[in-house]
Design an enzyme around this catalytic site. Structure first.
Site, short mmCIF file in Angstrom:
data_model
loop_
_atom_site.label_atom_id
_atom_site.label_comp_id
_atom_site.label_asym_id
_atom_site.label_seq_id
_atom_site.Cartn_x
_atom_site.Cartn_y
_atom_site.Cartn_z
N GLY A 1 0.82 -1.21 0.00
CA GLY A 1 0.00 0.00 0.00
C GLY A 1 0.86 1.26 0.00
O GLY A 1 0.56 2.22 -0.71
N PHE B 1 18.68 -18.10 0.49
CA PHE B 1 17.36 -18.27 1.07
C PHE B 1 16.69 -19.49 0.46
O PHE B 1 17.08 -19.95 -0.61
CB PHE B 1 16.51 -17.02 0.80
CG PHE B 1 15.93 -16.41 2.04
CD1 PHE B 1 16.69 -15.60 2.84
CD2 PHE B 1 14.61 -16.67 2.41
CE1 PHE B 1 16.16 -15.03 3.99
CE2 PHE B 1 14.07 -16.10 3.55
CZ PHE B 1 14.85 -15.29 4.35
N GLN C 1 0.59 -20.79 3.49
CA GLN C 1 1.96 -21.23 3.70
C GLN C 1 2.20 -21.47 5.18
O GLN C 1 1.93 -20.59 5.99
CB GLN C 1 2.93 -20.16 3.20
CG GLN C 1 4.38 -20.51 3.53
CD GLN C 1 5.34 -19.66 2.73
OE1 GLN C 1 5.71 -18.58 3.14
NE2 GLN C 1 5.72 -20.16 1.57
N HIS D 1 5.09 -21.84 7.57
CA HIS D 1 6.54 -21.62 7.63
C HIS D 1 7.13 -22.65 8.57
O HIS D 1 6.59 -22.90 9.65
CB HIS D 1 6.80 -20.20 8.14
CG HIS D 1 8.22 -19.76 7.99
ND1 HIS D 1 9.25 -20.32 8.73
CD2 HIS D 1 8.79 -18.81 7.21
CE1 HIS D 1 10.39 -19.73 8.38
NE2 HIS D 1 10.13 -18.82 7.47
N LEU E 1 7.69 -16.04 14.26
CA LEU E 1 8.59 -16.48 13.21
C LEU E 1 10.06 -16.44 13.61
O LEU E 1 10.53 -15.49 14.22
CB LEU E 1 8.41 -15.56 11.99
CG LEU E 1 9.10 -16.05 10.73
CD1 LEU E 1 8.44 -17.32 10.23
CD2 LEU E 1 9.07 -14.98 9.66
N GLU F 1 13.88 -17.71 7.91
CA GLU F 1 14.62 -18.66 7.09
C GLU F 1 16.08 -18.22 6.93
O GLU F 1 16.95 -19.02 6.61
CB GLU F 1 13.94 -18.67 5.72
CG GLU F 1 14.19 -19.85 4.86
CD GLU F 1 13.18 -19.86 3.71
OE1 GLU F 1 12.04 -20.29 3.95
OE2 GLU F 1 13.52 -19.41 2.62
N ARG G 1 9.53 -23.74 1.67
CA ARG G 1 8.90 -23.84 2.98
C ARG G 1 7.88 -24.97 3.09
O ARG G 1 7.79 -25.64 4.12
CB ARG G 1 8.24 -22.51 3.31
CG ARG G 1 9.28 -21.42 3.51
CD ARG G 1 8.65 -20.06 3.67
NE ARG G 1 9.70 -19.08 3.93
CZ ARG G 1 9.49 -17.77 3.99
NH1 ARG G 1 8.27 -17.29 3.79
NH2 ARG G 1 10.48 -16.95 4.24
N HIS H 1 1.67 -18.81 8.11
CA HIS H 1 2.50 -17.63 7.87
C HIS H 1 1.97 -16.72 6.77
O HIS H 1 2.09 -15.51 6.86
CB HIS H 1 3.90 -18.12 7.50
CG HIS H 1 4.90 -17.04 7.29
ND1 HIS H 1 5.16 -16.10 8.26
CD2 HIS H 1 5.72 -16.74 6.23
CE1 HIS H 1 6.12 -15.26 7.81
NE2 HIS H 1 6.44 -15.62 6.59
N ARG I 1 4.72 -19.70 -1.84
CA ARG I 1 5.60 -18.56 -2.08
C ARG I 1 7.02 -18.87 -1.60
O ARG I 1 7.21 -19.47 -0.55
CB ARG I 1 5.07 -17.33 -1.33
CG ARG I 1 6.01 -16.15 -1.38
CD ARG I 1 5.44 -14.93 -0.70
NE ARG I 1 5.28 -15.07 0.74
CZ ARG I 1 6.26 -15.00 1.63
NH1 ARG I 1 7.51 -14.86 1.22
NH2 ARG I 1 6.01 -15.09 2.91
#
Lengths: 232, 588
Positions: free
Chosen positions: B21, B120, B241, B243, B253, B256, B287, B354, B397
């Site tokens: 946004g 990653f 997802q 995680h 979290l 990663e 993931r 997540h 993702r």
């Protein structure tokens, strides 16, 4: 089950003539239970009318700054056991107008943040690739950029309480974050705003902001840094 | 009694003040009168919690190409991502990172002073050969730095903010034109009708419907729920997802990037189990795969702890200095939430809900599309970006592609929204603008039944956790659906205790819960309809991917009677300029 008393500041402008305190008995349901869990317990199981702010619940969004037993902190990072108290007094952040219960008005706080031009200002052209900034130059930003805008610092500062126009430690910390950035060329625009009796000179090095910061940042040091730039 | 509704007119209205946004806002504000509406102050949006990085094939350490990044994105999404969007995002990534750096984002640096990069999950060089350093980062506070930089940039561009405004209705006129948003000002209870030429939806995710989640309190799916009520579909709602590394017992979290910096998972026998499941990239597998592997270790009795219900994430071997330099936030979180000093001991972790992989369907430019029977057209003046939108991530993702999604599609949608506003007139507001939102608001503001927030919320998150998370079956999902439909009934007997017009959190939570129930129901209906396993949607009763039947997007819509229907839409397999990556077995 072990319990603890939370004595909470309550005020609903729709019906209360003046604020009052209300006590709640909260169960300690796990070792290391966090204060936010206690507030949620009240909200969800005892008294749904209590209002407070919270979002990320892990100390980065800055929503849940509160005054607890006289100290500003984030409820989501505070273990109840660490407060060493059977009776915990919770109030909204001091020095800011109360909207309802533990929710304070932040408009002035954010307006002051914006006043210091908290963004990169450039006069010369930008390269096609990234600016080259050495790891040493980048290190100058550590301890400055991590601010979460929770307001714990400014609302702990007696100068901020007294002088309604004082920019406060939060805005000054952010101003220094840009002044200290090797990529920034905005000092000439920014410094005059800070060089004012409601700017860096209002700080009386009381260090409350340093004590209050939940991210262990040091706004006073940033203010001194700005003063040095002004004097040079 | 007549109700006072304040009217506002803008060229571009943006709903949501996270990274997507705000990037749309700072761009649109350069060309058009732009306002942002947000439930929280912009700097408190959930982008702030993003930790590990934002990917782009800059090649600052080693050879890298956007086409490799695109391949990883397509494969990581289990071939459900639209390949035109996958090309668009990865090709534009390097320029976007440079743009972020130019506006002040304080990236970590290489010894030469360039933007530092780390490996990653799922990001490889040479089409899957080995992990590659592609994630640009700001320690483990990348989202924090990104969100604040974009907020500051939009402030400097003169964006107007309506903070702590809760949106109740997307206004669509009888000609089907999107023309505004109806809102409640949380701080004083006043009502506001925003009339706009362009509307950008950037409302984020909805994983608060699960008991174990990394998500903030605000992530309740208000945006997709509102879009569905306004007649738009929700694409691929069954794909969440999970995680792999949420803090055991809390769900917060652990990035990663811990594994990117050399960390690895171990089971109760002390074995580094990812070496067996993904021999090439091991702990840096995507993931969905790592989460299933953790689940399998636990189910087969190789978990850790008295109940053998978690695994351990080890990072101490890289040394305390390295940890405090690159992962200081993780050190703090592990200490507070699990009492573990990760410079000395491993962190107990479990998969945590997540991210919403699907969202409001869009083309590769962030334009919302609408249709049926596989034929979908652009809705003029309406855009969706970030986690609330769908195109690029498919069924799963890749880490760091989320922040990239925010800035790439945020910029594109911001530009397009401004351009649309410059060339279009305001669509006519219908007489009943705000009526549905006001009806909902009044229903809850005066709700005086017997069921309170927690009576439903706790049960909702528990059933979704138990029956709709990492491993699913027909039986489990049917149980979830029955429960959710029961909760929907319970809403009719709801009680809001707080009658205040001022900062009424009891009321806001009621409105959010109403949306969460629609979100949970829609996701479960779509999950039941997809009889295959793909990405984040894994069914023990249909464990294989079925490209013949299900290489297509689910499109869930809300009927006037409250039921959910699921249509399907083809995946856009044709990229913009390069060849299609045809679906193949997903091994790492």
């Amino acid at each position: 089950m072990e319990t603890v008393e939370l004595k909470i500041f309550r005020y609903d402008p729709d019906k209360d003539e003046k604020p009052y305190f209300k006590s709640y008995e909260v169960e300690i349901r796990r070792p290391g239970m966090l204060l936010l869990a206690a507030l949620n317990q009240i909200k969800w199981e005892i008294d749904p009318t209590l209002s407070f702010r919270r979002s990320c619940r892990e100390g980065v969004c800055g929503s849940d700054g509160l005054n607890v037993n006289g100290v500003n902190l984030l409820s989501c990072l505070t273990k109840i056991s660490c407060l060493n108290s059977k009776r915990i007094v919770i109030q909204p952040l001091p020095g800011m107008p109360v909207i309802k219960d533990l929710v304070v008005d932040l408009e002035d706080f954010f307006a002051k943040f914006i006043t210091v031009k908290p963004y990169l200002i450039r006069r010369s052209s930008t390269p096609d690739k990234e600016f080259i900034q050495t790891p040493e130059q980048r290190k100058h930003l550590d301890g400055l950029y991590e601010c979460i805008l929770c307001g714990c610092c400014s609302s702990s500062c007696p100068s901020y309480w007294y002088d309604k126009q004082y920019l406060g430690p939060n805005a000054l910390l952010r101003a220094y974050r840009y002044l200290a950035d090797s990529r920034d060329e905005g000092a000439l625009e920014r410094l005059p705003i800070l060089n004012d009796r409601h700017g860096v000179w209002r700080c009386h090095t009381i260090y409350n902001c340093v004590k209050a910061c939940p991210k262990e940042l040091n706004p006073t040091k940033a203010i001194v840094g700005i003063r040095k730039m002004l004097l040079n | 009694m007549s109700i006072k509704i304040e009217q506002h007119v803008y060229d571009v209205l943006i709903l949501g003040a996270g990274g997507a946004g705000l990037n749309a806002a700072q761009v649109a504000s350069q060309y058009a009168k732009t306002a942002v509406i947000s439930e929280v102050y912009p700097t408190r949006s959930h982008t702030i919690s993003a930790q590990g990085g934002i990917s782009a094939a800059l090649g600052n350490y080693e050879e890298d190409h956007w086409h490799w990044h695109m391949y990883d994105t397509v494969k990581g999404g289990d071939y459900l991502g639209d390949q035109d969007a996958c090309e668009y995002i990865t090709k534009n990534a390097p320029q976007m990172i440079i743009e972020l750096e130019h506006i002040g984002m304080p990236f970590n640096r290489t010894p030469q002073g360039k933007i530092a990069q780390r490996p990653f999950g799922g990001h490889t060089s040479n089409y899957g050969k080995q992990p590659v350093k592609r994630a640009c980062y700001v320690a483990d506070r990348t989202g924090h730095a990104l969100l604040q930089t974009l907020f500051e940039k939009s402030v400097s561009q003169g964006t107007q903010f309506f903070s702590e405004f809760y949106a109740l209705e997307i206004v669509v006129n009888p000609d089907g034109e999107v023309c505004g948003v109806f809102c409640l000002d949380i701080k004083n209870g006043s009502l506001h009708l925003f009339h706009t030429k362009s509307l950008v939806l950037a409302t984020g995710g909805n994983c608060r419907i699960f008991a174990t989640t990394s998500n903030a309190h605000i992530n309740t799916g208000d945006g997709v729920a509102m879009a569905m009520r306004a007649g738009f579909s929700w694409s691929d709602p069954e794909f969440f997802q999970f995680h792999p590394t949420g803090i055991y017992g809390h769900g917060n979290l652990i990035t990663e990037a811990v594994r990117g910096e050399g960390g690895y998972l171990i089971n109760g026998e002390g074995t580094r189990f990812m070496e067996t499941y993904a021999p090439t990239i091991k702990d840096l597998a995507p993931r969905d795969i790592v989460s299933r592997c953790i689940g399998k270790e636990i189910v087969e009795g190789r978990g850790v702890g008295p109940n053998k219900d978690y695994v351990l994430l080890r990072i101490d071997h890289i040394g305390a200095d390295e940890i405090m330099e690159k992962l200081p936030g993780i050190h703090e979180l592990a200490l507070i939430f699990s009492g573990v000093d990760c410079t000395k001991e491993p962190i107990p972790v479990v998969p945590t809900a997540h991210y919403q992989n699907g969202g409001i369907p869009t083309n590769y430019c962030g334009d919302v599309i609408k249709g049926s029977n596989g034929k979908y057209d652009v809705v003029p003046g309406l855009y969706a970006v970030g986690e609330c939108a769908a195109s690029v991530h498919g069924a799963n993702r890749l880490g760091t592609n989320s922040l990239l999604d925010l800035v790439v599609f945020g910029r594109t949608a911001g530009e397009r929204a401004a351009k649309y506003a410059q060339t279009s007139a305001l669509a006519k507001l219908p007489d009943e603008a705000g009526k549905a939102g006001l009806e909902k608001l009044n229903r809850y503001a005066n709700a005086n039944g017997n069921v309170r927030f927690n009576d439903i919320y706790q049960k909702l998150i528990d059933t979704m956790q138990l029956n709709m998370s990492v491993f699913r079956t027909e039986e489990l999902m049917k149980k979830a659906l029955t429960d959710v439909e029961r909760f929907e009934e319970m809403l009719k007997d709801y009680k809001v205790d707080d009658r205040s017009t001022v900062y009424n959190l009891d009321l806001i939570e009621a409105l959010e819960l109403d949306n969460m129930i629609l979100v949970a129901k829609t996701a479960t209906v779509a999950a039941l309809a997809r009889k295959e396993s793909r990405g984040g949607h894994f069914r023990d009763d249909y464990p294989d991917r079925d490209d013949k039947e299900y290489l297509k997007h689910s499109e869930a819509s809300l009927a006037p009677d409250g039921s959910i229907s699921v249509d399907y839409r083809p995946v856009r397999l044709k990229p913009l300029t390069v060849d299609t990556f045809p679906p193949k077995a997903r091994v790492y």
